[in-house]
Scaffold this active site. Sequence first.
Site, PDB file in Angstrom:
ATOM      1  N   GLY A 238      41.314  42.678  31.009  1.00  0.00           N
ATOM      2  CA  GLY A 238      41.509  42.915  32.509  1.00  0.00           C
ATOM      3  C   GLY A 238      41.439  41.754  33.576  1.00  0.00           C
ATOM      4  O   GLY A 238      41.916  41.850  34.681  1.00  0.00           O
ATOM      5  N   GLU A 273      38.269  41.873  25.465  1.00  0.00           N
ATOM      6  CA  GLU A 273      39.274  42.299  24.890  1.00  0.00           C
ATOM      7  C   GLU A 273      40.392  41.776  25.836  1.00  0.00           C
ATOM      8  O   GLU A 273      41.270  42.365  26.303  1.00  0.00           O
ATOM      9  CB  GLU A 273      39.690  43.837  24.820  1.00  0.00           C
ATOM     10  CG  GLU A 273      38.777  44.472  24.025  1.00  0.00           C
ATOM     11  CD  GLU A 273      38.635  46.048  24.058  1.00  0.00           C
ATOM     12  OE1 GLU A 273      38.404  46.739  23.280  1.00  0.00           O
ATOM     13  OE2 GLU A 273      39.291  46.519  25.106  1.00  0.00           O
ATOM     14  N   ARG A 276      46.310  39.542  29.025  1.00  0.00           N
ATOM     15  CA  ARG A 276      46.822  38.982  30.041  1.00  0.00           C
ATOM     16  C   ARG A 276      46.265  37.457  30.057  1.00  0.00           C
ATOM     17  O   ARG A 276      46.879  36.596  30.126  1.00  0.00           O
ATOM     18  CB  ARG A 276      46.851  39.307  31.353  1.00  0.00           C
ATOM     19  CG  ARG A 276      47.589  38.782  32.335  1.00  0.00           C
ATOM     20  CD  ARG A 276      47.252  39.378  33.895  1.00  0.00           C
ATOM     21  NE  ARG A 276      47.025  40.781  33.718  1.00  0.00           N
ATOM     22  CZ  ARG A 276      48.215  41.648  33.738  1.00  0.00           C
ATOM     23  NH1 ARG A 276      49.536  40.971  34.072  1.00  0.00           N
ATOM     24  NH2 ARG A 276      48.035  42.906  33.783  1.00  0.00           N
ATOM     25  N   TYR A 316      55.142  47.210  39.209  1.00  0.00           N
ATOM     26  CA  TYR A 316      54.044  46.947  39.857  1.00  0.00           C
ATOM     27  C   TYR A 316      53.948  46.142  41.128  1.00  0.00           C
ATOM     28  O   TYR A 316      52.987  45.659  41.865  1.00  0.00           O
ATOM     29  CB  TYR A 316      52.890  46.336  38.897  1.00  0.00           C
ATOM     30  CG  TYR A 316      52.560  46.812  37.483  1.00  0.00           C
ATOM     31  CD1 TYR A 316      52.126  47.931  37.271  1.00  0.00           C
ATOM     32  CD2 TYR A 316      52.849  45.751  36.578  1.00  0.00           C
ATOM     33  CE1 TYR A 316      52.166  48.563  36.066  1.00  0.00           C
ATOM     34  CE2 TYR A 316      52.540  46.393  35.184  1.00  0.00           C
ATOM     35  CZ  TYR A 316      52.386  47.701  34.847  1.00  0.00           C
ATOM     36  OH  TYR A 316      52.071  48.169  33.558  1.00  0.00           O
ATOM     37  N   CYS A 342      71.646  48.520  37.228  1.00  0.00           N
ATOM     38  CA  CYS A 342      72.374  49.281  38.277  1.00  0.00           C
ATOM     39  C   CYS A 342      70.970  50.093  38.504  1.00  0.00           C
ATOM     40  O   CYS A 342      70.881  51.447  38.723  1.00  0.00           O
ATOM     41  CB  CYS A 342      73.336  50.338  37.855  1.00  0.00           C
ATOM     42  SG  CYS A 342      74.604  49.435  36.908  1.00  0.00           S
TER      43      CYS A 342
HETATM   44  C1  LIG Z   1      45.278  46.768  28.098  1.00  0.00           C
HETATM   45  C2  LIG Z   1      44.106  46.837  27.457  1.00  0.00           C
HETATM   46  C3  LIG Z   1      43.308  45.654  27.522  1.00  0.00           C
HETATM   47  C4  LIG Z   1      43.881  44.133  28.061  1.00  0.00           C
HETATM   48  O1  LIG Z   1      44.073  44.259  29.244  1.00  0.00           O
HETATM   49  P1  LIG Z   1      44.651  42.885  29.931  1.00  0.00           P
HETATM   50  O2  LIG Z   1      44.718  43.129  31.445  1.00  0.00           O
HETATM   51  O3  LIG Z   1      45.930  42.184  29.452  1.00  0.00           O
HETATM   52  O4  LIG Z   1      43.441  41.753  29.524  1.00  0.00           O
HETATM   53  C5  LIG Z   1      42.046  45.550  27.155  1.00  0.00           C
HETATM   54  N1  LIG Z   1      41.383  46.694  26.420  1.00  0.00           N
HETATM   55  C6  LIG Z   1      42.146  47.808  26.574  1.00  0.00           C
HETATM   56  C7  LIG Z   1      41.355  48.958  26.159  1.00  0.00           C
HETATM   57  C8  LIG Z   1      43.260  47.970  27.070  1.00  0.00           C
HETATM   58  O5  LIG Z   1      43.955  49.009  27.204  1.00  0.00           O
END
Ligand SMILES: *Cc1c(COP(=O)(O)O)cnc(C)c1O
Length: 417
Positions: A238, A273, A276, A316, A342
Amino acid sequence: MFFSYQDKFLFAEGISVRMLVELYGSPLYIYSQQAMLDAYAQFSQALSGLSHHIHYAVKANSNLSILSAFNQLGAGFDIVSGGELARVLEIGASPQNIIFSGVGKSQAEIAQALSEHIGCFQVESWPELERIQSEAARLDKTAPIAFRVNPDIAIDSHPYISTGLKENKFGVPIESALELYLQAASLPNISPMGIACHIGSNIDALEPFEQALDKLLDLFAELIEAGLSIQYINLGGGLGLKTSIQSYGAMIQDRVQKFKHRYPEENWTLIIEPGRALIAEAGILITKIEYLKTMDEKHFCIVDAGMNDLIRPALYEAFHDIIPVYQSEHFTQTYDVVGPICETGDFLGKQRTLSVSMGDYLAILSTGAYGMSMASHYNSRPLAAEILVHENKHWVIRSKESYRDLFAKEQLINLLG
Ligand SMILES: *Cc1c(COP(=O)(O)O)cnc(C)c1O
């Protein structure tokens, strides 16, 4: 740095972008390998000294060559579907390094993941846990699990990508976590071994992560006291692109140091995790200007990439910088950069000041994440090719689709005989 001008022409590392788009056609995704390596190294350095593991979130960009690069760097993977599991197995990732997230895991996906002995299921509800228990019993396996807890933290991001509030569908409420873990531990084929959260995407402040981590550390303490053996704490992904990876890592180190005084004897690993933050800036989308059009006072730059190639602006209202592939001296105008689809929502950028003419190419920046992985065939448009660049070398890592590819799986039935 990875994409910069040389004599007014945009280069991807050591290769001319114009040369690539003329070779492979437009629209075209181009990725810088060095940008990926650098982002990964920044996370590793920011967390050094701490027992940690980086799991790349496959959904950000699931191209096999990109997965393979992260695998070689030592990353694990966070997957959200059986299809993503098939991809990471295809590139030879170790199943132990795979974490399976997602609210809607099907019976078949659970069985597939159990048979492959993945590292952990991140469980988002009690009914899901019961389903994992029954599949594990049927296959005579033990399922390693973590609950994805919902820490109820508000973040300043688009509502569609904030996931850590009570009112949305993700995770189990953190207040009921202890009870759920105790119940889970009593099931014969379930082995609780981690705690997880993921509070949303594109978060540019550190406080929400800090609050979430503190809540996870408190829960960890509670679970240890209750006699559970928890081996990892997963802060999820995130991180947005405006906050430095270094300050994110420093925040984590600081919270964990403070916590260590309370539980010096416990051995556990911190997992993150990122999706992005690892891949977004490594990618650009190249598109050709088909027309410049003026209506009333408004100027449109109509390009050959649309919301089917890059849906983030439409979905978004995401902002992506747009720059020319060749810096011309042409007069400057303010344009809405729109695609050929379109739909009124088919725009890539609004009110952009550009100095361009018809036939020029534009580069849409920071499109390595959630660009190609969210692409569709809408309006019967073949998916773009993808090119990986490193220094003066480049590879086609996905070739452009043909029109035949569009309907290759369709059956032509003549209903009227
Ligand atoms: C989408 C997701 C991520 C990655 O999110 P980013 O914003 O791309 O870093 C990590 N963990 C879980 C469970 C996700 O669904």
